[in-house]
Design a protein around this motif. Structure first.
Motif, PDB file in Angstrom:
ATOM      1  N   ARG A  57       0.866  -1.178   0.000  1.00 15.29           N
ATOM      2  CA  ARG A  57       0.000   0.000   0.000  1.00 15.29           C
ATOM      3  C   ARG A  57       0.900   1.225   0.000  1.00 15.29           C
ATOM      4  O   ARG A  57       1.810   1.336   0.809  1.00 15.29           O
ATOM      5  N   ILE A  58       0.618   2.130  -0.919  1.00 16.36           N
ATOM      6  CA  ILE A  58       1.452   3.312  -1.112  1.00 16.36           C
ATOM      7  C   ILE A  58       0.594   4.538  -0.853  1.00 16.36           C
ATOM      8  O   ILE A  58      -0.496   4.660  -1.412  1.00 16.36           O
ATOM      9  N   HIS A  59       1.061   5.423   0.002  1.00 20.47           N
ATOM     10  CA  HIS A  59       0.322   6.659   0.233  1.00 20.47           C
ATOM     11  C   HIS A  59       1.273   7.809   0.513  1.00 20.47           C
ATOM     12  O   HIS A  59       2.462   7.610   0.763  1.00 20.47           O
ATOM     13  N   VAL A  60       0.738   9.021   0.464  1.00 23.61           N
ATOM     14  CA  VAL A  60       1.514  10.233   0.701  1.00 23.61           C
ATOM     15  C   VAL A  60       1.227  10.719   2.120  1.00 23.61           C
ATOM     16  O   VAL A  60       0.072  10.863   2.509  1.00 23.61           O
ATOM     17  N   ASN A  61       2.275  10.967   2.880  1.00 17.58           N
ATOM     18  CA  ASN A  61       2.152  11.381   4.268  1.00 17.58           C
ATOM     19  C   ASN A  61       2.024  12.909   4.331  1.00 17.58           C
ATOM     20  O   ASN A  61       2.994  13.637   4.138  1.00 17.58           O
ATOM     21  N   GLN A  62       0.802  13.393   4.601  1.00 16.47           N
ATOM     22  CA  GLN A  62       0.538  14.837   4.629  1.00 16.47           C
ATOM     23  C   GLN A  62       1.307  15.543   5.739  1.00 16.47           C
ATOM     24  O   GLN A  62       1.718  16.696   5.588  1.00 16.47           O
ATOM     25  N   HIS A  63       1.508  14.867   6.865  1.00 17.33           N
ATOM     26  CA  HIS A  63       2.224  15.476   7.979  1.00 17.33           C
ATOM     27  C   HIS A  63       3.670  15.793   7.588  1.00 17.33           C
ATOM     28  O   HIS A  63       4.206  16.842   7.940  1.00 17.33           O
TER      29      HIS A  63
ATOM     30  N   ARG B 194      -4.187  -0.471  -8.119  1.00 18.15           N
ATOM     31  CA  ARG B 194      -5.480   0.204  -8.041  1.00 18.15           C
ATOM     32  C   ARG B 194      -5.392   1.309  -7.012  1.00 18.15           C
ATOM     33  O   ARG B 194      -4.642   1.223  -6.030  1.00 18.15           O
ATOM     34  N   VAL B 195      -6.159   2.376  -7.244  1.00 17.36           N
ATOM     35  CA  VAL B 195      -6.234   3.497  -6.315  1.00 17.36           C
ATOM     36  C   VAL B 195      -7.501   3.316  -5.491  1.00 17.36           C
ATOM     37  O   VAL B 195      -8.582   3.079  -6.035  1.00 17.36           O
ATOM     38  N   VAL B 196      -7.369   3.402  -4.156  1.00 14.64           N
ATOM     39  CA  VAL B 196      -8.478   3.168  -3.235  1.00 14.64           C
ATOM     40  C   VAL B 196      -8.773   4.457  -2.479  1.00 14.64           C
ATOM     41  O   VAL B 196      -7.848   5.094  -1.958  1.00 14.64           O
ATOM     42  N   TYR B 197     -10.053   4.833  -2.422  1.00 17.31           N
ATOM     43  CA  TYR B 197     -10.526   5.933  -1.579  1.00 17.31           C
ATOM     44  C   TYR B 197     -11.492   5.327  -0.584  1.00 17.31           C
ATOM     45  O   TYR B 197     -12.537   4.806  -0.966  1.00 17.31           O
ATOM     46  N   SER B 198     -11.136   5.368   0.689  1.00 13.32           N
ATOM     47  CA  SER B 198     -11.950   4.742   1.724  1.00 13.32           C
ATOM     48  C   SER B 198     -12.059   5.672   2.943  1.00 13.32           C
ATOM     49  O   SER B 198     -11.389   5.469   3.955  1.00 13.32           O
ATOM     50  N   PRO B 199     -12.917   6.711   2.860  1.00 10.20           N
ATOM     51  CA  PRO B 199     -12.995   7.684   3.949  1.00 10.20           C
ATOM     52  C   PRO B 199     -13.582   7.110   5.237  1.00 10.20           C
ATOM     53  O   PRO B 199     -13.281   7.598   6.329  1.00 10.20           O
ATOM     54  N   ASP B 200     -14.407   6.077   5.128  1.00  9.93           N
ATOM     55  CA  ASP B 200     -15.034   5.502   6.318  1.00  9.93           C
ATOM     56  C   ASP B 200     -14.193   4.421   6.977  1.00  9.93           C
ATOM     57  O   ASP B 200     -14.445   4.045   8.122  1.00  9.93           O
ATOM     58  N   LYS B 201     -13.206   3.901   6.253  1.00 10.68           N
ATOM     59  CA  LYS B 201     -12.335   2.863   6.811  1.00 10.68           C
ATOM     60  C   LYS B 201     -10.894   3.145   6.362  1.00 10.68           C
ATOM     61  O   LYS B 201     -10.340   2.436   5.509  1.00 10.68           O
ATOM     62  N   PRO B 202     -10.256   4.184   6.931  1.00 11.83           N
ATOM     63  CA  PRO B 202      -8.897   4.532   6.519  1.00 11.83           C
ATOM     64  C   PRO B 202      -7.879   3.503   7.016  1.00 11.83           C
ATOM     65  O   PRO B 202      -8.196   2.647   7.851  1.00 11.83           O
ATOM     66  N   LEU B 203      -6.658   3.616   6.509  1.00 12.66           N
ATOM     67  CA  LEU B 203      -5.566   2.789   7.007  1.00 12.66           C
ATOM     68  C   LEU B 203      -5.282   3.166   8.463  1.00 12.66           C
ATOM     69  O   LEU B 203      -5.700   4.226   8.934  1.00 12.66           O
ATOM     70  N   SER B 204      -4.540   2.336   9.165  1.00 13.26           N
ATOM     71  CA  SER B 204      -4.243   2.602  10.572  1.00 13.26           C
ATOM     72  C   SER B 204      -3.476   3.915  10.757  1.00 13.26           C
ATOM     73  O   SER B 204      -3.564   4.541  11.803  1.00 13.26           O
ATOM     74  N   CYS B 205      -2.753   4.350   9.728  1.00  9.80           N
ATOM     75  CA  CYS B 205      -2.009   5.610   9.798  1.00  9.80           C
ATOM     76  C   CYS B 205      -2.908   6.814   9.540  1.00  9.80           C
ATOM     77  O   CYS B 205      -2.475   7.953   9.685  1.00  9.80           O
TER      78      CYS B 205
ATOM     79  N   ALA C 129      -4.527   7.334   6.515  1.00 12.25           N
ATOM     80  CA  ALA C 129      -4.664   7.597   5.077  1.00 12.25           C
ATOM     81  C   ALA C 129      -6.030   7.147   4.577  1.00 12.25           C
ATOM     82  O   ALA C 129      -6.492   6.056   4.893  1.00 12.25           O
ATOM     83  N   LYS C 130      -6.679   8.021   3.791  1.00 14.54           N
ATOM     84  CA  LYS C 130      -7.991   7.704   3.226  1.00 14.54           C
ATOM     85  C   LYS C 130      -7.911   7.394   1.733  1.00 14.54           C
ATOM     86  O   LYS C 130      -8.862   6.887   1.162  1.00 14.54           O
ATOM     87  N   VAL C 131      -6.772   7.705   1.121  1.00  9.17           N
ATOM     88  CA  VAL C 131      -6.523   7.395  -0.287  1.00  9.17           C
ATOM     89  C   VAL C 131      -5.153   6.741  -0.376  1.00  9.17           C
ATOM     90  O   VAL C 131      -4.189   7.231   0.204  1.00  9.17           O
ATOM     91  N   TRP C 132      -5.071   5.626  -1.094  1.00  9.88           N
ATOM     92  CA  TRP C 132      -3.794   4.941  -1.264  1.00  9.88           C
ATOM     93  C   TRP C 132      -3.824   4.112  -2.535  1.00  9.88           C
ATOM     94  O   TRP C 132      -4.864   3.917  -3.147  1.00  9.88           O
ATOM     95  N   ILE C 133      -2.658   3.622  -2.929  1.00 11.02           N
ATOM     96  CA  ILE C 133      -2.513   2.729  -4.074  1.00 11.02           C
ATOM     97  C   ILE C 133      -2.191   1.348  -3.527  1.00 11.02           C
ATOM     98  O   ILE C 133      -1.349   1.221  -2.637  1.00 11.02           O
ATOM     99  N   GLU C 134      -2.869   0.331  -4.047  1.00 16.03           N
ATOM    100  CA  GLU C 134      -2.594  -1.063  -3.669  1.00 16.03           C
ATOM    101  C   GLU C 134      -2.042  -1.805  -4.872  1.00 16.03           C
ATOM    102  O   GLU C 134      -2.525  -1.618  -5.996  1.00 16.03           O
ATOM    103  N   THR C 135      -1.056  -2.658  -4.627  1.00 16.99           N
ATOM    104  CA  THR C 135      -0.488  -3.457  -5.703  1.00 16.99           C
ATOM    105  C   THR C 135       0.177  -4.710  -5.145  1.00 16.99           C
ATOM    106  O   THR C 135       0.607  -4.724  -3.998  1.00 16.99           O
ATOM    107  N   GLU C 136       0.217  -5.732  -5.954  1.00 18.79           N
ATOM    108  CA  GLU C 136       1.003  -6.941  -5.676  1.00 18.79           C
ATOM    109  C   GLU C 136       2.282  -6.915  -6.529  1.00 18.79           C
ATOM    110  O   GLU C 136       3.137  -7.760  -6.399  1.00 18.79           O
ATOM    111  N   SER C 137       2.375  -5.901  -7.396  1.00 14.20           N
ATOM    112  CA  SER C 137       3.495  -5.776  -8.343  1.00 14.20           C
ATOM    113  C   SER C 137       4.755  -5.319  -7.635  1.00 14.20           C
ATOM    114  O   SER C 137       4.728  -4.856  -6.487  1.00 14.20           O
TER     115      SER C 137
END
Length: 78
Positions: free
Chosen positions: A4-10, A48-59, A61-69
């Motif tokens: 899972r790849i995301h951008v850390n706003q902090h 794939r790009v995921v937007y999940s505002p109701d179930k964010p990652l533990s960090c 993040a509400k938007v992230w990229i998921e890949t097995e690549s």
């Protein structure tokens, strides 16, 4: 392995106060084992790009990229 790849706003906000030499990478690549921080990411395959505002990652993040690549981290401009 799923990544899972995301951008850390902090870190983006914190970097605004730092010189170019002091700035830290803001992109996080997470696996079940660890986190890797980068300034640039290349994804070698489907993702794939995921937007999940109701179930964010533990960090928080509400938007992230998921890949097995394969994911290659680098520094911007390399």
């Amino acid at each position: 392995m799923r990544k899972r790849i995301h951008v850390n706003q902090h870190k983006i906000r914190a970097n605004k106060k730092l010189s170019a030499e002091e700035r830290v990478p803001v992109i996080t690549v997470k696996t079940y084992k660890d986190n890797t921080y980068c300034s640039e990411v290349f994804i070698d395959g489907p993702c794939r790009v995921v937007y999940s505002p109701d179930k964010p990652l533990s960090c928080g993040a509400k938007v992230w990229i998921e890949t097995e690549s394969e994911v290659v981290c680098g520094e911007a401009g390399e």
